[in-house]
Write a protein that holds these residues in place. Structure first.
Motif, PDB file in Angstrom:
ATOM      1  N   SER A  49     -16.436 -68.603  18.309  1.00 33.82           N
ATOM      2  CA  SER A  49     -16.524 -68.633  16.844  1.00 33.82           C
ATOM      3  C   SER A  49     -16.092 -67.302  16.239  1.00 33.82           C
ATOM      4  CB  SER A  49     -17.940 -68.986  16.409  1.00 33.82           C
ATOM      5  OG  SER A  49     -18.270 -70.292  16.815  1.00 33.82           O
ATOM      6  N   LEU A  50     -16.524 -66.209  16.846  1.00 38.40           N
ATOM      7  CA  LEU A  50     -16.128 -64.891  16.334  1.00 38.40           C
ATOM      8  C   LEU A  50     -14.622 -64.662  16.472  1.00 38.40           C
ATOM      9  CD1 LEU A  50     -19.094 -62.677  17.592  1.00 38.40           C
ATOM     10  CD2 LEU A  50     -18.576 -63.313  15.218  1.00 38.40           C
ATOM     11  N   THR A  51     -14.062 -65.031  17.613  1.00 37.67           N
ATOM     12  CA  THR A  51     -12.619 -64.823  17.798  1.00 37.67           C
ATOM     13  C   THR A  51     -11.811 -65.732  16.873  1.00 37.67           C
ATOM     14  OG1 THR A  51     -12.539 -66.353  19.683  1.00 37.67           O
ATOM     15  CG2 THR A  51     -12.783 -63.992  20.174  1.00 37.67           C
ATOM     16  N   SER A  52     -12.360 -66.894  16.524  1.00 33.07           N
ATOM     17  CA  SER A  52     -11.626 -67.786  15.619  1.00 33.07           C
ATOM     18  C   SER A  52     -11.445 -67.159  14.233  1.00 33.07           C
ATOM     19  CB  SER A  52     -12.319 -69.143  15.491  1.00 33.07           C
ATOM     20  OG  SER A  52     -13.462 -69.060  14.674  1.00 33.07           O
ATOM     21  N   LEU A  53     -12.328 -66.230  13.889  1.00 39.11           N
ATOM     22  CA  LEU A  53     -12.204 -65.562  12.596  1.00 39.11           C
ATOM     23  C   LEU A  53     -10.959 -64.678  12.529  1.00 39.11           C
ATOM     24  CD1 LEU A  53     -15.960 -64.632  12.040  1.00 39.11           C
ATOM     25  CD2 LEU A  53     -14.681 -66.536  11.023  1.00 39.11           C
ATOM     26  N   GLY A  54     -10.424 -64.307  13.694  1.00 40.88           N
ATOM     27  CA  GLY A  54      -9.208 -63.500  13.742  1.00 40.88           C
ATOM     28  C   GLY A  54      -7.951 -64.320  13.934  1.00 40.88           C
ATOM     29  N   ILE A  55      -8.100 -65.633  13.922  1.00 37.47           N
ATOM     30  CA  ILE A  55      -6.967 -66.532  14.144  1.00 37.47           C
ATOM     31  C   ILE A  55      -6.764 -67.360  12.881  1.00 37.47           C
ATOM     32  CG2 ILE A  55      -6.102 -68.487  15.484  1.00 37.47           C
ATOM     33  CD1 ILE A  55      -7.962 -67.556  17.774  1.00 37.47           C
ATOM     34  N   SER A  56      -5.521 -67.449  12.429  1.00 38.36           N
ATOM     35  CA  SER A  56      -5.236 -68.301  11.278  1.00 38.36           C
ATOM     36  C   SER A  56      -3.807 -68.793  11.343  1.00 38.36           C
ATOM     37  CB  SER A  56      -5.475 -67.562   9.971  1.00 38.36           C
ATOM     38  OG  SER A  56      -5.251 -68.414   8.884  1.00 38.36           O
ATOM     39  N   LYS A  57      -3.676 -70.087  11.634  1.00 39.26           N
ATOM     40  CA  LYS A  57      -2.356 -70.703  11.701  1.00 39.26           C
ATOM     41  C   LYS A  57      -1.738 -70.812  10.304  1.00 39.26           C
ATOM     42  CE  LYS A  57      -2.108 -75.070  13.115  1.00 39.26           C
ATOM     43  NZ  LYS A  57      -2.030 -76.266  13.977  1.00 39.26           N
ATOM     44  N   HIS A  58      -2.595 -70.922   9.300  1.00 42.41           N
ATOM     45  CA  HIS A  58      -2.117 -71.139   7.934  1.00 42.41           C
ATOM     46  C   HIS A  58      -2.246 -69.907   7.050  1.00 42.41           C
ATOM     47  CE1 HIS A  58      -1.792 -75.308   9.040  1.00 42.41           C
ATOM     48  NE2 HIS A  58      -3.057 -75.293   9.434  1.00 42.41           N
ATOM     49  N   GLY A  60      -4.832 -66.414   6.152  1.00 42.63           N
ATOM     50  CA  GLY A  60      -6.017 -66.209   5.344  1.00 42.63           C
ATOM     51  C   GLY A  60      -7.230 -67.015   5.762  1.00 42.63           C
ATOM     52  N   PHE A  61      -8.282 -66.855   4.978  1.00 40.53           N
ATOM     53  CA  PHE A  61      -9.552 -67.547   5.217  1.00 40.53           C
ATOM     54  C   PHE A  61      -9.364 -69.032   4.933  1.00 40.53           C
ATOM     55  CE2 PHE A  61     -13.983 -68.663   4.173  1.00 40.53           C
ATOM     56  CZ  PHE A  61     -14.634 -68.080   5.243  1.00 40.53           C
ATOM     57  N   ASN A  62      -9.850 -69.880   5.860  1.00 38.71           N
ATOM     58  CA  ASN A  62      -9.641 -71.323   5.707  1.00 38.71           C
ATOM     59  C   ASN A  62     -10.887 -72.090   6.143  1.00 38.71           C
ATOM     60  OD1 ASN A  62      -9.471 -71.896   8.601  1.00 38.71           O
ATOM     61  ND2 ASN A  62      -7.513 -70.824   8.531  1.00 38.71           N
ATOM     62  N   PRO A  63     -10.893 -73.420   6.026  1.00 36.85           N
ATOM     63  CA  PRO A  63     -12.067 -74.208   6.414  1.00 36.85           C
ATOM     64  C   PRO A  63     -12.494 -73.999   7.878  1.00 36.85           C
ATOM     65  CG  PRO A  63     -10.604 -75.553   5.092  1.00 36.85           C
ATOM     66  CD  PRO A  63      -9.878 -74.264   5.370  1.00 36.85           C
ATOM     67  N   GLY A  64     -11.566 -73.717   8.748  1.00 35.13           N
ATOM     68  CA  GLY A  64     -11.916 -73.447  10.147  1.00 35.13           C
ATOM     69  C   GLY A  64     -12.813 -72.232  10.277  1.00 35.13           C
ATOM     70  N   HIS A  65     -12.589 -71.234   9.434  1.00 33.20           N
ATOM     71  CA  HIS A  65     -13.427 -70.041   9.445  1.00 33.20           C
ATOM     72  C   HIS A  65     -14.834 -70.358   8.944  1.00 33.20           C
ATOM     73  CE1 HIS A  65      -9.342 -68.002   9.180  1.00 33.20           C
ATOM     74  NE2 HIS A  65      -9.828 -67.683  10.365  1.00 33.20           N
TER      75      HIS A  65
END
Length: 164
Positions: A49-58, A60-65
């Motif tokens: 979950s923490l590493t997902s905050l540094g990943i963004s395919k689209h 910026g901040f998104n619903p996945g975050h």
């Protein structure tokens, strides 16, 4: 597949966490934080979950975050109940539900990302709106509901037997 180093690390840890949860569901009917597989799920889920905050395919901040933050809150709350309320039958209901809900929420982006990437070159889904993703998530939701009912009933028997 175009994964960054962080994305690869995130995926490996995430797969290990999901596998650990499945092992616990099979063995205990719940994620059991007092077992090695339960601890792998807990720590793996927090790291994923923490590493997902540094990943963004689209970008910026998104619903996945938002999912990731909510999942962290759920597993931390369950961990606190497990460690601080050992003799509370009521706490076990919440602990079981929060861990199972965190697992279900983890599967939402997992299904989306997997189905839009695998197999390489001809993914199962074109995008998040593809019916195969929606149908898969519906099946997972039904399994989550059925599993939650099962866990509630099983915990009720455990609490009764323990006099809680």
């Amino acid at each position: 597949m175009g994964l960054s180093s962080l994305g690869i690390f995130h995926t490996i840890i995430g797969v290990a966490a999901i596998a650990a949860a499945v092992v616990d569901f099979i063995k205990y009917g719940k994620i059991n934080l007092n077992t090695l597989s339960g601890k792998i799920y807990f720590y793996g889920t927090v790291v994923t979950s923490l590493t997902s905050l540094g990943i963004s395919k689209h970008g910026g901040f998104n619903p996945g975050h938002v999912f990731a933050i909510f999942i962290i809150i759920l597993v931390l709350a369950a961990y606190l109940l497990n460690s601080k309320r050992k003799n509370s039958g009521r706490a076990r209901y919440f602990e079981n539900f929060w861990l199972s809900f965190s697992f279900f929420l983890s599967l939402v982006p997992t299904v989306n990302e997997t189905f839009t990437r695998v197999p390489v070159g001809h993914p199962l889904a074109k995008d998040i709106k593809d019916p195969v993703i929606g149908n898969t998530l519906l099946i997972l939701l039904l399994l989550f509901i059925a599993g939650s009912i099962y866990q509630f009933r099983k915990q009720k028997l455990i609490n009764k037997a323990a006099g809680l």
